[in-house]
Design a protein around this motif. Structure first.
Motif, PDB file in Angstrom:
ATOM      1  N   LEU A  34      41.149  34.194  32.692  1.00 21.04           N
ATOM      2  CA  LEU A  34      42.107  34.531  33.636  1.00 21.04           C
ATOM      3  C   LEU A  34      42.115  36.005  34.002  1.00 21.04           C
ATOM      4  CD1 LEU A  34      45.153  33.048  31.626  1.00 21.04           C
ATOM      5  CD2 LEU A  34      44.057  31.948  33.776  1.00 21.04           C
ATOM      6  N   PRO A  35      42.601  36.582  34.848  1.00 25.31           N
ATOM      7  CA  PRO A  35      42.606  37.953  35.436  1.00 25.31           C
ATOM      8  C   PRO A  35      43.231  38.694  34.455  1.00 25.31           C
ATOM      9  CG  PRO A  35      44.121  36.840  36.919  1.00 25.31           C
ATOM     10  CD  PRO A  35      43.483  35.426  35.799  1.00 25.31           C
ATOM     11  N   ASP A  36      43.103  40.030  34.497  1.00 22.71           N
ATOM     12  CA  ASP A  36      43.686  40.993  33.521  1.00 22.71           C
ATOM     13  C   ASP A  36      45.201  41.427  34.324  1.00 22.71           C
ATOM     14  OD1 ASP A  36      41.693  40.963  31.488  1.00 22.71           O
ATOM     15  OD2 ASP A  36      40.640  42.678  32.811  1.00 22.71           O
ATOM     16  N   VAL A  37      46.052  41.890  33.636  1.00 28.58           N
ATOM     17  CA  VAL A  37      47.249  42.436  34.150  1.00 28.58           C
ATOM     18  C   VAL A  37      46.746  43.591  35.136  1.00 28.58           C
ATOM     19  CG1 VAL A  37      49.266  43.975  33.557  1.00 28.58           C
ATOM     20  CG2 VAL A  37      48.845  41.726  32.158  1.00 28.58           C
ATOM     21  N   ASN A  38      47.620  43.746  36.172  1.00 31.73           N
ATOM     22  CA  ASN A  38      47.187  44.485  37.280  1.00 31.73           C
ATOM     23  C   ASN A  38      46.256  44.386  38.117  1.00 31.73           C
ATOM     24  OD1 ASN A  38      49.558  46.299  36.294  1.00 31.73           O
ATOM     25  ND2 ASN A  38      48.031  47.475  34.811  1.00 31.73           N
ATOM     26  N   ASP A  39      45.337  43.200  37.907  1.00 30.65           N
ATOM     27  CA  ASP A  39      44.461  42.604  39.026  1.00 30.65           C
ATOM     28  C   ASP A  39      45.241  42.295  40.029  1.00 30.65           C
ATOM     29  OD1 ASP A  39      42.580  43.131  37.334  1.00 30.65           O
ATOM     30  OD2 ASP A  39      41.976  41.008  36.785  1.00 30.65           O
ATOM     31  N   LYS A  40      44.411  42.333  41.173  1.00 31.86           N
ATOM     32  CA  LYS A  40      45.144  41.812  42.536  1.00 31.86           C
ATOM     33  C   LYS A  40      44.557  40.480  42.847  1.00 31.86           C
ATOM     34  CE  LYS A  40      46.851  46.062  43.390  1.00 31.86           C
ATOM     35  NZ  LYS A  40      47.502  46.523  42.498  1.00 31.86           N
ATOM     36  N   LEU A  41      45.329  39.541  43.341  1.00 26.90           N
ATOM     37  CA  LEU A  41      45.126  38.097  43.739  1.00 26.90           C
ATOM     38  C   LEU A  41      44.957  38.212  45.478  1.00 26.90           C
ATOM     39  CD1 LEU A  41      47.276  36.003  41.365  1.00 26.90           C
ATOM     40  CD2 LEU A  41      45.113  36.867  41.071  1.00 26.90           C
ATOM     41  N   GLU A  42      44.391  37.622  45.951  1.00 24.24           N
ATOM     42  CA  GLU A  42      43.947  37.278  47.427  1.00 24.24           C
ATOM     43  C   GLU A  42      44.057  35.774  47.663  1.00 24.24           C
ATOM     44  OE1 GLU A  42      44.077  39.785  49.768  1.00 24.24           O
ATOM     45  OE2 GLU A  42      44.073  41.385  48.216  1.00 24.24           O
ATOM     46  N   VAL A  43      44.840  35.435  48.669  1.00 26.54           N
ATOM     47  CA  VAL A  43      44.803  33.941  49.072  1.00 26.54           C
ATOM     48  C   VAL A  43      43.416  33.573  49.082  1.00 26.54           C
ATOM     49  CG1 VAL A  43      45.501  32.597  50.836  1.00 26.54           C
ATOM     50  CG2 VAL A  43      46.975  34.456  50.060  1.00 26.54           C
ATOM     51  N   GLY A  44      43.117  32.346  48.592  1.00 28.68           N
ATOM     52  CA  GLY A  44      41.697  31.810  48.665  1.00 28.68           C
ATOM     53  C   GLY A  44      40.712  32.194  48.026  1.00 28.68           C
ATOM     54  N   ALA A  45      40.864  33.221  47.122  1.00 25.85           N
ATOM     55  CA  ALA A  45      39.918  33.921  46.379  1.00 25.85           C
ATOM     56  C   ALA A  45      39.944  33.001  44.984  1.00 25.85           C
ATOM     57  CB  ALA A  45      40.041  35.472  46.398  1.00 25.85           C
ATOM     58  N   VAL A  46      38.670  33.340  44.311  1.00 33.68           N
ATOM     59  CA  VAL A  46      38.751  32.769  42.793  1.00 33.68           C
ATOM     60  C   VAL A  46      39.392  33.886  41.890  1.00 33.68           C
ATOM     61  CG1 VAL A  46      37.180  32.257  40.993  1.00 33.68           C
ATOM     62  CG2 VAL A  46      36.735  31.335  43.311  1.00 33.68           C
ATOM     63  N   PHE A  47      40.287  33.597  41.114  1.00 32.17           N
ATOM     64  CA  PHE A  47      40.972  34.462  40.105  1.00 32.17           C
ATOM     65  C   PHE A  47      40.720  34.172  38.901  1.00 32.17           C
ATOM     66  CE2 PHE A  47      44.281  31.280  40.968  1.00 32.17           C
ATOM     67  CZ  PHE A  47      45.011  31.193  39.378  1.00 32.17           C
ATOM     68  N   GLY A  48      39.892  33.047  38.427  1.00 36.76           N
ATOM     69  CA  GLY A  48      39.648  32.667  36.971  1.00 36.76           C
ATOM     70  C   GLY A  48      39.140  31.056  37.095  1.00 36.76           C
ATOM     71  N   ASP A  49      38.914  30.764  36.051  1.00 37.68           N
ATOM     72  CA  ASP A  49      38.411  29.245  35.990  1.00 37.68           C
ATOM     73  C   ASP A  49      38.986  28.551  34.527  1.00 37.68           C
ATOM     74  OD1 ASP A  49      36.154  29.915  33.642  1.00 37.68           O
ATOM     75  OD2 ASP A  49      35.356  30.950  35.318  1.00 37.68           O
ATOM     76  N   VAL A  50      38.768  27.305  34.520  1.00 36.98           N
ATOM     77  CA  VAL A  50      38.996  26.341  33.439  1.00 36.98           C
ATOM     78  C   VAL A  50      37.699  25.835  33.164  1.00 36.98           C
ATOM     79  CG1 VAL A  50      40.346  24.649  32.690  1.00 36.98           C
ATOM     80  CG2 VAL A  50      41.333  26.163  34.261  1.00 36.98           C
ATOM     81  N   GLU A  51      37.150  25.873  31.829  1.00 35.11           N
ATOM     82  CA  GLU A  51      36.299  25.098  31.291  1.00 35.11           C
ATOM     83  C   GLU A  51      36.812  23.980  30.611  1.00 35.11           C
ATOM     84  OE1 GLU A  51      32.614  25.848  28.342  1.00 35.11           O
ATOM     85  OE2 GLU A  51      33.417  27.786  29.282  1.00 35.11           O
ATOM     86  N   SER A  52      35.960  22.796  30.547  1.00 38.53           N
ATOM     87  CA  SER A  52      36.632  21.565  30.052  1.00 38.53           C
ATOM     88  C   SER A  52      35.220  20.981  29.563  1.00 38.53           C
ATOM     89  CB  SER A  52      37.367  20.629  30.754  1.00 38.53           C
ATOM     90  OG  SER A  52      36.263  20.036  31.734  1.00 38.53           O
ATOM     91  N   ILE A  53      35.364  19.989  28.821  1.00 37.68           N
ATOM     92  CA  ILE A  53      34.164  19.063  28.439  1.00 37.68           C
ATOM     93  C   ILE A  53      33.470  18.802  29.404  1.00 37.68           C
ATOM     94  CG2 ILE A  53      33.287  17.033  27.001  1.00 37.68           C
ATOM     95  CD1 ILE A  53      35.668  17.681  24.951  1.00 37.68           C
ATOM     96  N   LYS A  54      34.192  18.381  30.581  1.00 38.57           N
ATOM     97  CA  LYS A  54      33.600  17.692  31.649  1.00 38.57           C
ATOM     98  C   LYS A  54      32.904  18.806  32.780  1.00 38.57           C
ATOM     99  CE  LYS A  54      36.641  13.881  31.944  1.00 38.57           C
ATOM    100  NZ  LYS A  54      37.666  13.049  32.752  1.00 38.57           N
ATOM    101  N   THR A  55      33.407  20.017  32.887  1.00 35.44           N
ATOM    102  CA  THR A  55      33.186  20.867  33.996  1.00 35.44           C
ATOM    103  C   THR A  55      33.870  21.906  33.898  1.00 35.44           C
ATOM    104  OG1 THR A  55      32.925  20.969  36.573  1.00 35.44           O
ATOM    105  CG2 THR A  55      35.051  20.022  35.700  1.00 35.44           C
ATOM    106  N   VAL A  56      33.482  23.207  34.865  1.00 33.52           N
ATOM    107  CA  VAL A  56      34.051  24.201  34.880  1.00 33.52           C
ATOM    108  C   VAL A  56      34.628  24.262  36.130  1.00 33.52           C
ATOM    109  CG1 VAL A  56      33.970  26.745  35.212  1.00 33.52           C
ATOM    110  CG2 VAL A  56      32.459  25.367  33.532  1.00 33.52           C
ATOM    111  N   HIS A  57      36.115  24.586  36.420  1.00 35.17           N
ATOM    112  CA  HIS A  57      36.784  24.480  37.766  1.00 35.17           C
ATOM    113  C   HIS A  57      37.345  25.983  38.016  1.00 35.17           C
ATOM    114  CE1 HIS A  57      39.391  22.505  40.639  1.00 35.17           C
ATOM    115  NE2 HIS A  57      40.489  23.304  40.016  1.00 35.17           N
TER     116      HIS A  57
END
Length: 95
Positions: free
Chosen positions: A40-63
């Protein structure tokens, strides 16, 4: 439910005044299977519409997590498997 929006990338938004909580949908969690790690991003990080802000790693894949809104990260719930993020909501949400 009028305060809830859902993006095509399986991110939900709960509008709370000028702020919003965002997280991944139940459907996305089911498709990912066992979630091993959430980046996940850090506190105070900026988010932009359509931009990647983190990922979720599972046994199957990284999303990649794609932001449906523009704003600043105010708080992160590190204890949640769902990766809730408090972000300042702007009018230019995408769903």
């Amino acid at each position: 439910m009028e305060n809830w929006l859902y993006s095509k990338k399986h991110i939900w938004i709960e509008k709370i005044g000028n702020e919003a909580k965002i997280g991944i949908s139940d459907y996305a969690q089911e498709q990912l299977g066992s979630i091993m790690f959430i980046n996940l991003p850090d506190v105070n990080d900026k988010l932009e519409v359509g931009a990647v802000f983190g990922d979720v790693e599972s046994i199957k894949t990284v999303h990649d997590l794609i932001s449906p809104l523009k704003g600043e990260v105010l708080e992160i719930n590190d204890t949640s498997r769902k990766g809730f993020i408090m972000a300042q909501r702007h009018a230019d949400t995408k769903h």
